[in-house]
Motif scaffolding. Sequence first.
Motif, PDB file in Angstrom:
ATOM      1  N   MET A   1      -1.481   8.241  14.353  1.00 55.56           N
ATOM      2  CA  MET A   1      -2.038   7.876  15.667  1.00 55.56           C
ATOM      3  C   MET A   1      -2.397   6.398  15.748  1.00 55.56           C
ATOM      4  N   TYR A   2      -2.214   5.656  14.655  1.00 56.01           N
ATOM      5  CA  TYR A   2      -2.618   4.249  14.599  1.00 56.01           C
ATOM      6  C   TYR A   2      -1.501   3.307  15.054  1.00 56.01           C
ATOM      7  N   PRO A   3      -1.835   2.059  15.397  1.00 58.41           N
ATOM      8  CA  PRO A   3      -0.791   1.065  15.691  1.00 58.41           C
ATOM      9  C   PRO A   3       0.126   0.880  14.480  1.00 58.41           C
ATOM     10  N   GLU A   4       1.427   0.899  14.720  1.00 60.02           N
ATOM     11  CA  GLU A   4       2.392   0.758  13.643  1.00 60.02           C
ATOM     12  C   GLU A   4       3.381  -0.351  13.976  1.00 60.02           C
ATOM     13  N   TYR A   5       3.648  -1.189  12.968  1.00 56.84           N
ATOM     14  CA  TYR A   5       4.535  -2.344  13.119  1.00 56.84           C
ATOM     15  C   TYR A   5       5.782  -2.130  12.273  1.00 56.84           C
ATOM     16  N   PHE A   6       6.909  -2.580  12.816  1.00 57.93           N
ATOM     17  CA  PHE A   6       8.192  -2.433  12.135  1.00 57.93           C
ATOM     18  C   PHE A   6       8.886  -3.794  12.111  1.00 57.93           C
ATOM     19  N   LYS A   7       9.337  -4.200  10.936  1.00 56.50           N
ATOM     20  CA  LYS A   7       9.989  -5.498  10.809  1.00 56.50           C
ATOM     21  C   LYS A   7      11.474  -5.350  11.150  1.00 56.50           C
TER      22      LYS A   7
ATOM     23  N   ASP B   1       2.402   0.081   3.805  1.00 54.13           N
ATOM     24  CA  ASP B   1       1.731  -1.173   3.483  1.00 54.13           C
ATOM     25  C   ASP B   1       2.596  -2.397   3.750  1.00 54.13           C
ATOM     26  N   GLY B   2       3.736  -2.197   4.418  1.00 51.45           N
ATOM     27  CA  GLY B   2       4.623  -3.309   4.730  1.00 51.45           C
ATOM     28  C   GLY B   2       5.738  -3.504   3.732  1.00 51.45           C
ATOM     29  N   SER B   3       5.661  -2.867   2.570  1.00 52.79           N
ATOM     30  CA  SER B   3       6.644  -3.108   1.512  1.00 52.79           C
ATOM     31  C   SER B   3       8.027  -2.585   1.865  1.00 52.79           C
ATOM     32  N   GLU B   4       8.111  -1.686   2.854  1.00 50.09           N
ATOM     33  CA  GLU B   4       9.402  -1.184   3.319  1.00 50.09           C
ATOM     34  C   GLU B   4       9.658  -1.561   4.781  1.00 50.09           C
ATOM     35  N   GLY B   5       8.952  -2.594   5.232  1.00 52.16           N
ATOM     36  CA  GLY B   5       9.127  -3.031   6.604  1.00 52.16           C
ATOM     37  C   GLY B   5       8.366  -2.200   7.618  1.00 52.16           C
ATOM     38  N   ILE B   6       7.393  -1.412   7.154  1.00 49.18           N
ATOM     39  CA  ILE B   6       6.556  -0.576   8.022  1.00 49.18           C
ATOM     40  C   ILE B   6       5.100  -0.848   7.667  1.00 49.18           C
ATOM     41  N   TYR B   7       4.306  -1.201   8.667  1.00 46.91           N
ATOM     42  CA  TYR B   7       2.891  -1.481   8.407  1.00 46.91           C
ATOM     43  C   TYR B   7       2.031  -0.702   9.397  1.00 46.91           C
ATOM     44  N   VAL B   8       1.147   0.139   8.884  1.00 45.65           N
ATOM     45  CA  VAL B   8       0.220   0.926   9.701  1.00 45.65           C
ATOM     46  C   VAL B   8      -1.123   0.210   9.722  1.00 45.65           C
ATOM     47  N   HIS B   9      -1.582  -0.157  10.923  1.00 40.77           N
ATOM     48  CA  HIS B   9      -2.770  -0.997  11.108  1.00 40.77           C
ATOM     49  C   HIS B   9      -3.943  -0.119  11.549  1.00 40.77           C
ATOM     50  N   THR B  10      -4.866   0.169  10.621  1.00 44.53           N
ATOM     51  CA  THR B  10      -5.925   1.141  10.904  1.00 44.53           C
ATOM     52  C   THR B  10      -7.222   0.523  11.414  1.00 44.53           C
ATOM     53  N   ASP B  11      -7.373  -0.794  11.311  1.00 44.10           N
ATOM     54  CA  ASP B  11      -8.662  -1.404  11.664  1.00 44.10           C
ATOM     55  C   ASP B  11      -8.517  -2.531  12.683  1.00 44.10           C
ATOM     56  N   GLY B  12      -7.558  -2.405  13.589  1.00 46.83           N
ATOM     57  CA  GLY B  12      -7.294  -3.481  14.547  1.00 46.83           C
ATOM     58  C   GLY B  12      -8.409  -3.740  15.533  1.00 46.83           C
ATOM     59  N   PHE B  13      -9.253  -2.737  15.775  1.00 43.30           N
ATOM     60  CA  PHE B  13     -10.338  -2.904  16.748  1.00 43.30           C
ATOM     61  C   PHE B  13     -11.669  -3.253  16.083  1.00 43.30           C
TER      62      PHE B  13
END
Length: 365
Positions: free
Chosen positions: A44-50, A96-108
Amino acid sequence: MAFQLPVYHHPDFSALGLDDAPNVRWGTVEQNGVIPEGFHSTSMYPEYFKIDGNWKLAASSRMDACIVLRDDGTLHVVTGRHLKQGDLVALGRSEDGSEGIYVHTDGFEDPTASNGEKFSFRQGRSRETAYTRDYDDLIELLQYERDHGFIEWVMGPAFAFDADSRHAMQRLVEEGYAHALSGGNALATHDLEGAMFHTALGQDIRTQQSMPNGHYNHLDTINRVRRSGSIAQFVDDYDLHDGIMYACVKKSIPFLLAGSIRDDGPLPETIADVYESQHQIRVLARKATTVICMATMLHTIATGNITPSYHVDEDGTVRPVYIYAVDASEFVVNKLHDRGSLSAKTIVTNVQDFIFIVAKGLGVL
């Protein structure tokens, strides 16, 4: 002090040491409804993809779905059974970004704020918790959201059994503090029974006394609604003038009634197909900025698992989605956390008391 949305902080990928992280890998769907092996399951968290060297935020998310890259470069959250042959699905089990995927749990969270004491008493949520501040915060939030957000109420039938709580919810709808209502067949049935017979499951909604032949009342109500063809037409046919469903009809507030195996009838608008119900819950979740789930364990968990913790506005602003779970049972509200909806705030209390306090605090009673 007037309510203010917290500022969202995008991750600093350089500070995280992810400048040289690889682009996310993609797998091609070979069979409709079958996910490629090694797929990334969303949260349910913001997720970033490289992608092509740039980190891109998915505009929405939900638990246990896939990220699909469309031809126009947009990222879509898709449930596995809705995948189509040829879809490109994000692969990777690291977040954790090591595979081009980063889940951001504390953005707020404010990165400059202190985390406070490492040890303190009464950090759990139970019957012993003092909820005064929670009520104050919720009332401020609803005052803001009435004009700037989308408030969804997820409700069990308990509200229809009590005249005061039923009236309190009616007033919240009438005064603009509800943009959508979600529940089951029973909520609408017993609320309409209250409007027609002043009973719920045959008991007077004011005195809780059982009425003679009262066990017929909800069946008669369902039958008459079915004869009318819709809840809105039933309200007009019988000149009803009170209740939650009455307020939704008169204020043109959309409502979603998800059916279950034990429903009587059901009412014409009740969705009998469980997967279509799930889809419609997801449609509401994508709009919602505040979700308040009360006295319905299955609807609460279903909605909580589908609702993201954030919402991206049309101008690109990222804002939080507020989720509340309210129930007299600690087990029910804690189960939402156990199922992964960690962004929910829980309140353990009788829901009739809860809705009356909120309505009084907002000045609608």
